[in-house]
Design a protein around this motif. Structure first.
Motif, PDB file in Angstrom:
ATOM      1  N   ALA A  30     -25.878  33.983  22.184  1.00 21.81           N
ATOM      2  CA  ALA A  30     -25.363  33.571  23.036  1.00 21.81           C
ATOM      3  C   ALA A  30     -24.104  35.105  23.545  1.00 21.81           C
ATOM      4  CB  ALA A  30     -24.099  33.162  21.775  1.00 21.81           C
ATOM      5  N   LEU A  31     -23.899  36.168  23.152  1.00 15.89           N
ATOM      6  CA  LEU A  31     -23.136  37.339  23.733  1.00 15.89           C
ATOM      7  C   LEU A  31     -24.124  37.135  24.906  1.00 15.89           C
ATOM      8  CD1 LEU A  31     -22.360  39.805  21.566  1.00 15.89           C
ATOM      9  CD2 LEU A  31     -20.652  38.095  22.957  1.00 15.89           C
ATOM     10  N   GLN A  32     -25.815  37.476  25.097  1.00  8.61           N
ATOM     11  CA  GLN A  32     -26.651  37.427  25.989  1.00  8.61           C
ATOM     12  C   GLN A  32     -26.882  36.437  27.934  1.00  8.61           C
ATOM     13  OE1 GLN A  32     -30.193  38.250  24.118  1.00  8.61           O
ATOM     14  NE2 GLN A  32     -30.225  40.405  24.225  1.00  8.61           N
ATOM     15  N   ALA A  33     -26.532  35.320  26.902  1.00  9.64           N
ATOM     16  CA  ALA A  33     -26.348  34.151  27.513  1.00  9.64           C
ATOM     17  C   ALA A  33     -24.821  34.106  28.321  1.00  9.64           C
ATOM     18  CB  ALA A  33     -26.281  32.730  27.015  1.00  9.64           C
ATOM     19  N   GLY A  34     -23.963  34.497  28.105  1.00  8.00           N
ATOM     20  CA  GLY A  34     -22.495  34.886  28.501  1.00  8.00           C
ATOM     21  C   GLY A  34     -22.302  36.807  29.984  1.00  8.00           C
ATOM     22  N   GLU A  35     -22.957  36.890  29.093  1.00  3.46           N
ATOM     23  CA  GLU A  35     -23.180  38.305  30.122  1.00  3.46           C
ATOM     24  C   GLU A  35     -22.701  38.586  30.826  1.00  3.46           C
ATOM     25  OE1 GLU A  35     -26.774  40.603  31.766  1.00  3.46           O
ATOM     26  OE2 GLU A  35     -27.755  39.174  30.646  1.00  3.46           O
ATOM     27  N   GLN A  36     -21.110  38.963  30.587  1.00  2.00           N
ATOM     28  CA  GLN A  36     -19.635  39.000  31.211  1.00  2.00           C
ATOM     29  C   GLN A  36     -19.646  40.382  30.818  1.00  2.00           C
ATOM     30  OE1 GLN A  36     -16.919  36.315  30.530  1.00  2.00           O
ATOM     31  NE2 GLN A  36     -17.450  34.237  30.721  1.00  2.00           N
ATOM     32  N   ARG A  37     -19.180  41.178  32.213  1.00  2.00           N
ATOM     33  CA  ARG A  37     -18.221  42.582  31.745  1.00  2.00           C
ATOM     34  C   ARG A  37     -17.117  42.891  30.907  1.00  2.00           C
ATOM     35  NH1 ARG A  37     -14.984  45.963  34.803  1.00  2.00           N
ATOM     36  NH2 ARG A  37     -15.490  48.076  35.157  1.00  2.00           N
ATOM     37  N   ARG A  38     -16.389  41.648  30.501  1.00  2.00           N
ATOM     38  CA  ARG A  38     -15.465  42.564  29.906  1.00  2.00           C
ATOM     39  C   ARG A  38     -15.577  41.471  28.211  1.00  2.00           C
ATOM     40  NH1 ARG A  38     -10.345  40.228  33.293  1.00  2.00           N
ATOM     41  NH2 ARG A  38      -9.959  39.760  31.399  1.00  2.00           N
ATOM     42  N   GLY A  39     -17.265  40.913  28.304  1.00  3.96           N
ATOM     43  CA  GLY A  39     -17.709  40.331  26.968  1.00  3.96           C
ATOM     44  C   GLY A  39     -17.038  38.717  26.878  1.00  3.96           C
ATOM     45  N   ALA A  44     -15.880  31.193  22.209  1.00  2.00           N
ATOM     46  CA  ALA A  44     -16.394  30.932  23.408  1.00  2.00           C
ATOM     47  C   ALA A  44     -17.860  31.261  22.868  1.00  2.00           C
ATOM     48  CB  ALA A  44     -16.727  31.654  24.640  1.00  2.00           C
ATOM     49  N   ILE A  45     -18.565  31.666  22.011  1.00  2.00           N
ATOM     50  CA  ILE A  45     -19.221  32.159  21.054  1.00  2.00           C
ATOM     51  C   ILE A  45     -19.759  30.620  20.433  1.00  2.00           C
ATOM     52  CG2 ILE A  45     -20.912  33.482  19.083  1.00  2.00           C
ATOM     53  CD1 ILE A  45     -18.892  35.937  21.029  1.00  2.00           C
ATOM     54  N   LYS A  46     -18.054  30.257  19.748  1.00  2.00           N
ATOM     55  CA  LYS A  46     -18.574  29.200  18.907  1.00  2.00           C
ATOM     56  C   LYS A  46     -18.524  28.037  19.391  1.00  2.00           C
ATOM     57  CE  LYS A  46     -15.659  26.671  15.083  1.00  2.00           C
ATOM     58  NZ  LYS A  46     -14.494  27.210  14.789  1.00  2.00           N
ATOM     59  N   VAL A  47     -18.541  27.816  20.813  1.00  2.00           N
ATOM     60  CA  VAL A  47     -18.530  26.526  21.662  1.00  2.00           C
ATOM     61  C   VAL A  47     -20.350  26.374  22.223  1.00  2.00           C
ATOM     62  CG1 VAL A  47     -18.554  25.802  23.683  1.00  2.00           C
ATOM     63  CG2 VAL A  47     -16.458  26.201  21.979  1.00  2.00           C
ATOM     64  N   TYR A  48     -20.680  27.974  22.130  1.00  2.00           N
ATOM     65  CA  TYR A  48     -22.056  27.764  22.648  1.00  2.00           C
ATOM     66  C   TYR A  48     -22.802  27.438  21.034  1.00  2.00           C
ATOM     67  CZ  TYR A  48     -26.703  30.013  23.541  1.00  2.00           C
ATOM     68  OH  TYR A  48     -27.818  30.572  24.850  1.00  2.00           O
ATOM     69  N   ILE A  49     -22.772  28.229  20.323  1.00  2.00           N
ATOM     70  CA  ILE A  49     -23.593  27.871  19.233  1.00  2.00           C
ATOM     71  C   ILE A  49     -23.648  26.312  18.318  1.00  2.00           C
ATOM     72  CG2 ILE A  49     -23.982  28.228  16.203  1.00  2.00           C
ATOM     73  CD1 ILE A  49     -23.090  31.363  16.935  1.00  2.00           C
ATOM     74  N   LEU A  50     -21.793  25.938  18.596  1.00  2.00           N
ATOM     75  CA  LEU A  50     -22.173  24.392  18.331  1.00  2.00           C
ATOM     76  C   LEU A  50     -23.329  23.568  19.102  1.00  2.00           C
ATOM     77  CD1 LEU A  50     -18.784  24.632  17.075  1.00  2.00           C
ATOM     78  CD2 LEU A  50     -20.897  23.803  15.679  1.00  2.00           C
ATOM     79  N   GLN A  51     -23.178  23.963  20.555  1.00  2.00           N
ATOM     80  CA  GLN A  51     -23.643  23.266  21.398  1.00  2.00           C
ATOM     81  C   GLN A  51     -25.654  23.658  21.511  1.00  2.00           C
ATOM     82  OE1 GLN A  51     -22.172  24.648  25.037  1.00  2.00           O
ATOM     83  NE2 GLN A  51     -20.240  22.824  25.356  1.00  2.00           N
ATOM     84  N   LYS A  52     -25.348  24.365  21.232  1.00  2.00           N
ATOM     85  CA  LYS A  52     -27.166  24.645  21.152  1.00  2.00           C
ATOM     86  C   LYS A  52     -27.665  24.626  19.567  1.00  2.00           C
ATOM     87  CE  LYS A  52     -30.835  27.389  22.415  1.00  2.00           C
ATOM     88  NZ  LYS A  52     -31.251  29.048  22.901  1.00  2.00           N
ATOM     89  N   SER A  92     -13.092  39.596  22.540  1.00  2.00           N
ATOM     90  CA  SER A  92     -14.265  39.895  22.845  1.00  2.00           C
ATOM     91  C   SER A  92     -15.127  40.713  22.422  1.00  2.00           C
ATOM     92  CB  SER A  92     -13.915  40.060  24.295  1.00  2.00           C
ATOM     93  OG  SER A  92     -13.157  38.938  25.038  1.00  2.00           O
ATOM     94  N   PHE A  93     -16.435  40.299  22.715  1.00  2.00           N
ATOM     95  CA  PHE A  93     -17.156  41.423  21.820  1.00  2.00           C
ATOM     96  C   PHE A  93     -17.959  41.239  22.923  1.00  2.00           C
ATOM     97  CE2 PHE A  93     -15.250  40.064  17.934  1.00  2.00           C
ATOM     98  CZ  PHE A  93     -16.090  40.867  17.144  1.00  2.00           C
ATOM     99  N   LYS A  94     -19.100  42.175  22.984  1.00  2.00           N
ATOM    100  CA  LYS A  94     -20.278  42.911  23.605  1.00  2.00           C
ATOM    101  C   LYS A  94     -21.266  42.627  23.115  1.00  2.00           C
ATOM    102  CE  LYS A  94     -19.679  45.353  27.758  1.00  2.00           C
ATOM    103  NZ  LYS A  94     -18.868  46.580  28.683  1.00  2.00           N
ATOM    104  N   VAL A  95     -22.618  42.732  24.028  1.00  2.00           N
ATOM    105  CA  VAL A  95     -24.047  43.353  22.966  1.00  2.00           C
ATOM    106  C   VAL A  95     -23.720  44.683  23.285  1.00  2.00           C
ATOM    107  CG1 VAL A  95     -26.624  43.714  22.817  1.00  2.00           C
ATOM    108  CG2 VAL A  95     -25.046  41.455  23.635  1.00  2.00           C
ATOM    109  N   SER A  96     -24.284  46.017  22.282  1.00  4.48           N
ATOM    110  CA  SER A  96     -24.318  47.518  22.660  1.00  4.48           C
ATOM    111  C   SER A  96     -25.150  47.594  23.825  1.00  4.48           C
ATOM    112  CB  SER A  96     -24.025  48.285  21.522  1.00  4.48           C
ATOM    113  OG  SER A  96     -25.742  47.199  20.842  1.00  4.48           O
TER     114      SER A  96
END
Length: 113
Positions: A30-39, A44-52, A92-96
């Motif tokens: 979900a984080l890689q799909a979003g790829e936002q600069r500020r995380g 949004a992560i939860k919505v992505y998981i429930l949709q996919k 918010s969270f980001k991939v390291s």
């Protein structure tokens, strides 16, 4: 009391195949799909998981998501944005950076992820 020779046979429980990947892997996806600069926010992560992955139990997802975010932070797979003051499973969270390219691979997730 049953005699020793008349014990009931142990039931072998057949495990069902997984209907979805581990929650930490879904979070990284979900984080890689979003790829936002500020995380990406937890909502949004939860919505992505429930949709996919519609087979995920909605009631258990809250707890599992919290555990996955804590595990990702502890293992260094997830980081907070620079100006974040949030604690726990909020904000918010980001991939390291070092986990960015192959973050969905099994080697970074380790056993039991």
């Amino acid at each position: 009391m049953l005699p020793v020779g008349n014990r009931r046979p142990a039931r072998s429980v057949a495990r069902l195949p997984r209907r979805h990947p581990p929650v930490l892997r879904m979070v990284l996806e979900a984080l890689q799909a979003g790829e936002q600069r500020r995380g990406t926010s937890v909502a949004a992560i939860k919505v992505y998981i429930l949709q996919k992955y519609p087979t995920v139990d909605v009631l258990r997802l809250k707890y599992l998501l919290k555990q996955a975010l804590a595990t990702g932070m502890r293992r260094g797979l997830l980081v907070r944005p620079a100006n974040s003051r949030a604690r726990g499973a909020t904000g918010s969270f980001k991939v390291s950076r070092w986990a960015g390219a192959g973050a969905t691979g099994c080697s970074e997730l380790g056993p039991g992820a």
